[in-house]
Design a protein around this motif. Sequence first.
Motif, short mmCIF file in Angstrom:
data_model
loop_
_atom_site.label_atom_id
_atom_site.label_comp_id
_atom_site.label_asym_id
_atom_site.label_seq_id
_atom_site.Cartn_x
_atom_site.Cartn_y
_atom_site.Cartn_z
N THR A 1 0.85 -1.19 0.00
CA THR A 1 0.00 0.00 0.00
C THR A 1 0.88 1.24 0.00
O THR A 1 1.89 1.28 0.71
CB THR A 1 -0.92 0.03 1.24
OG1 THR A 1 -1.78 -1.12 1.21
CG2 THR A 1 -1.77 1.29 1.28
N VAL A 2 0.50 2.22 -0.79
CA VAL A 2 1.17 3.53 -0.77
C VAL A 2 0.12 4.56 -0.37
O VAL A 2 -0.94 4.65 -1.00
CB VAL A 2 1.79 3.88 -2.13
CG1 VAL A 2 2.41 5.28 -2.09
CG2 VAL A 2 2.86 2.85 -2.50
N ARG A 3 0.40 5.32 0.68
CA ARG A 3 -0.55 6.26 1.24
C ARG A 3 0.01 7.68 1.18
O ARG A 3 1.18 7.92 1.51
CB ARG A 3 -0.83 5.90 2.70
CG ARG A 3 -1.83 6.81 3.42
CD ARG A 3 -1.79 6.59 4.93
NE ARG A 3 -2.11 5.23 5.32
CZ ARG A 3 -3.24 4.86 5.91
NH1 ARG A 3 -4.18 5.77 6.15
NH2 ARG A 3 -3.45 3.60 6.26
N ALA A 4 -0.85 8.63 0.79
CA ALA A 4 -0.52 10.06 0.88
C ALA A 4 -1.17 10.59 2.15
O ALA A 4 -2.39 10.55 2.29
CB ALA A 4 -1.03 10.81 -0.34
N THR A 5 -0.35 11.10 3.08
CA THR A 5 -0.87 11.49 4.38
C THR A 5 0.02 12.56 5.01
O THR A 5 1.19 12.69 4.67
CB THR A 5 -0.95 10.28 5.32
OG1 THR A 5 -1.53 10.67 6.57
CG2 THR A 5 0.43 9.69 5.58
#
Length: 283
Positions: A182-186
């Motif tokens: 998973t790649v998350r922008a946060t």
Amino acid sequence: MKTRWVVMVGAIACVASIFAFPAQASGGRLLATGGVTTIEGSAGGGLVPWAVISGYTEDEQWGGTATLSRAQVDDYRLDVTGVSVSYGNRFEVSFARQMFNLENLGAELRQDILGAKYRLTGDLIYGAMPQISVGTQYKRNTQYAIPEAVGSARDADWDVYLAVSRVWLAGPFDRTWLANGTVRATRANQGGLLGFGGDTRDQHELQAELALGMFVNRALAVGVEYRQKPDNLSFAHEDDWTSAWVAWFPSKQVALVGAYVDLGSIAGESGQRGYYLSIQASF
């Protein structure tokens, strides 16, 4: 910084391996293919949202889950209640309420999380394409005095993520395996419990999240998860999270999870390690 890039490369390699080795099977959804519920309400593991859709819905079916979870580490306790509704193994909407007890300070943080996930393409088990889903989570602190005091820039924000999951029914040691990247922008501090952005950074960053699991038998799985996190507040360094978990699926209606978690340093208190327990009902 170098370590963070190594982890990101590892996430990309994980996703690439998922594309490279399709599962050899055919049929409908199997036990455990809805995953369990994360601490943020989305379907996946405990710490990481996977590409799976909650429950066991197919075609035009509706389904849902309800979850109670607790994580207890040296100085803090996190209690989570969560629900989700899914449709046709395609779309999921979730809600989670987090209550974070600062036992050393006699205070509490609270956060509500509304999530949505959509399966873009592929399948968890069948065919050449792994399951790929996009998701978003809207997070809002409902008790913001402490996050604001330590330098948080805002009390609410959005996370966006892309997850890729694959199951191999005949993997190494003749066992079923699952891998997720998973790649998350946060810009969430401690997952959002300490607000969003801060005096050091105040923009969304890409973070890698990984999961790997093996089924000991049809109903019992073991695995690990890793979740990278931003470091936005100057008052205290923020560490990445890891867990080693065991999940039991006695039926499609019930799932039980136990884990050892290492959350690193939280609000200046280092070595936050302990246990995680969760029970989920699906219908």
